[in-house]
Design a protein around this motif. Structure first.
Motif, short mmCIF file in Angstrom:
data_model
loop_
_atom_site.label_atom_id
_atom_site.label_comp_id
_atom_site.label_asym_id
_atom_site.label_seq_id
_atom_site.Cartn_x
_atom_site.Cartn_y
_atom_site.Cartn_z
N MET A 1 0.79 -1.28 -0.04
CA MET A 1 -0.13 -0.02 0.16
C MET A 1 0.98 1.22 -0.07
N ARG A 2 0.29 2.25 -0.56
CA ARG A 2 0.93 3.55 -0.50
C ARG A 2 0.34 4.53 0.72
N HIS A 25 5.74 -1.65 2.09
CA HIS A 25 4.80 -0.61 1.61
C HIS A 25 5.65 0.61 1.13
N GLN A 26 4.94 1.38 0.31
CA GLN A 26 5.40 2.64 -0.03
C GLN A 26 5.21 3.90 0.98
N VAL A 27 5.82 4.65 1.23
CA VAL A 27 5.61 5.80 2.18
C VAL A 27 5.84 6.94 1.68
N ILE A 28 4.82 8.08 1.92
CA ILE A 28 4.87 9.50 1.57
C ILE A 28 4.74 9.97 2.85
N ALA A 45 11.70 7.05 1.68
CA ALA A 45 10.39 7.58 1.40
C ALA A 45 10.12 8.52 0.43
N GLU A 46 8.98 8.84 0.19
CA GLU A 46 8.71 10.12 -1.05
C GLU A 46 8.28 11.33 0.10
N HIS A 48 6.34 14.91 1.03
CA HIS A 48 5.14 15.41 0.65
C HIS A 48 5.02 16.80 1.56
N THR A 64 -4.09 11.04 -2.41
CA THR A 64 -3.14 10.27 -2.95
C THR A 64 -2.72 8.94 -2.50
N SER A 65 -3.02 8.75 -1.21
CA SER A 65 -2.40 7.51 -0.58
C SER A 65 -3.86 6.48 -0.42
N ASP A 66 -3.32 5.26 0.03
CA ASP A 66 -4.04 3.89 0.11
C ASP A 66 -4.38 3.99 1.75
#
Length: 303
Positions: A1-2, A25-28, A45-46, A48, A64-66
């Motif tokens: 998940m994002r 997982h992807q992390v913002i 991580a990305e 924001h 924009t996230s899950d």
């Protein structure tokens, strides 16, 4: 998940980011400074850009996230009501974005919301007479989102979330003991603090994100109660200063502007995580608070 994470570069949030990335997982991460952004990039991580009181940045990050993990908090002793209001607005903003989606939202709360003096459980509602009463509205608002189609859960953390890099109550107590040349505790020192290592807490946040049912109250508690006299004793031994009882009447003079630390140190805040462990399969494995203090990283540098 994002996953969108607030407080992603903080003491607990950075451990959560590491835990999420390790699980695939992807992390913002929310970042309000260049230094925070650089730290997130280094972690993998990305970034924001935004802030907790910039509601548009929270909306766009959640959209924009899950799922969202919310750990950021304006910790200011001078205006606790304002801090709680900012937190509440953030939770309401996330709820508006996630409503009807079934996506997860994990919100940070505290054992300090419960009535002191008895073993707090996940089934206990927050007390309006608690030490952290201004934050009660945040927990209530978060759990109400379950009826709006958000898979929301609340993780209550204890007074001590410990580990290397801690900048909370324990380092403050150490700094005061170093300055005053005595490690003081309130009265008989029999009141208790629940505690958890930040890596165990991070794993609980991930499990809550992945599997907790909507409306869950979870306790990130590894130790139900460590006596504050024992905490003061370890501090005194490491600093080689006396350990002594301090009457409440002398607290303001001894602690000065950090009297709010004494307020929490004098409270009896034990709590259980039995239901959390049963329902999520979460079992703490990291060192306990006194063992962690004995590993010396709390005392290697003046804070």
């Amino acid at each position: 998940m994002r996953i969108f994470v607030t407080g992603a570069t903080g003491f607990i949030g950075s451990a959560i980011v590491r835990e999420l990335l390790a699980a695939g997982h992807q992390v913002i991460g929310l970042a309000r400074s260049d230094a925070a952004a650089a730290s997130l990039i280094t972690a993998g991580a990305e970034v924001h850009r935004g802030a907790l009181d910039d509601l548009e940045s929270l909306r766009s990050g959640a959209a924009t996230s899950d799922g969202v993990i919310h750990t950021a908090y304006f910790t200011t002793s001078s205006d606790m009501v304002r801090s709680a209001e900012v937190d509440l607005r953030a939770i309401e903003t996330f709820g508006a974005v996630l409503a009807g989606s079934g996506r997860p939202l994990v919100v940070t709360s505290g054992i300090g919301l419960l009535l002191p003096g008895c073993l707090g459980t996940e089934e206990d509602a927050p007390s309006p007479n608690s030490a952290a009463a201004p934050r009660v509205a945040s927990e209530e608002a978060a759990l109400a989102l379950a009826s709006r189609g958000v898979r929301v859960s609340v993780v209550r953390l204890p007074p001590s979330v410990h580990g290397e890099g801690d900048h909370g109550f324990i380092p403050a107590l150490i700094a005061i003991a170093r300055e005053k040349c005595v490690s003081a505790y309130p009265g008989e020192g029999l009141n208790r603090w629940s505690a958890v290592h930040r890596f165990d807490a991070a794993r609980l946040f991930r499990l809550a994100l992945e599997t907790a049912p909507a409306g869950s109250r979870l306790h990130g508690v590894a130790e139900e109660g460590v006596s504050v006299r024992d905490i003061a004793g370890v501090i005194g031994r490491h600093l080689n200063v006396p350990v002594a009882s301090l009457p409440v009447s002398d607290a303001s003079e001894h602690f000065g502007w950090l009297s709010y630390v004494w307020h929490f140190f004098s409270m009896d805040l034990p709590a259980s995580s039995t239901l959390t462990q049963q329902h999520l399969g979460w079992h703490p494995v990291q060192p306990g608070l006194l063992e962690d203090l004995d590993q010396n990283h709390y005392f290697t540098n003046e804070r």
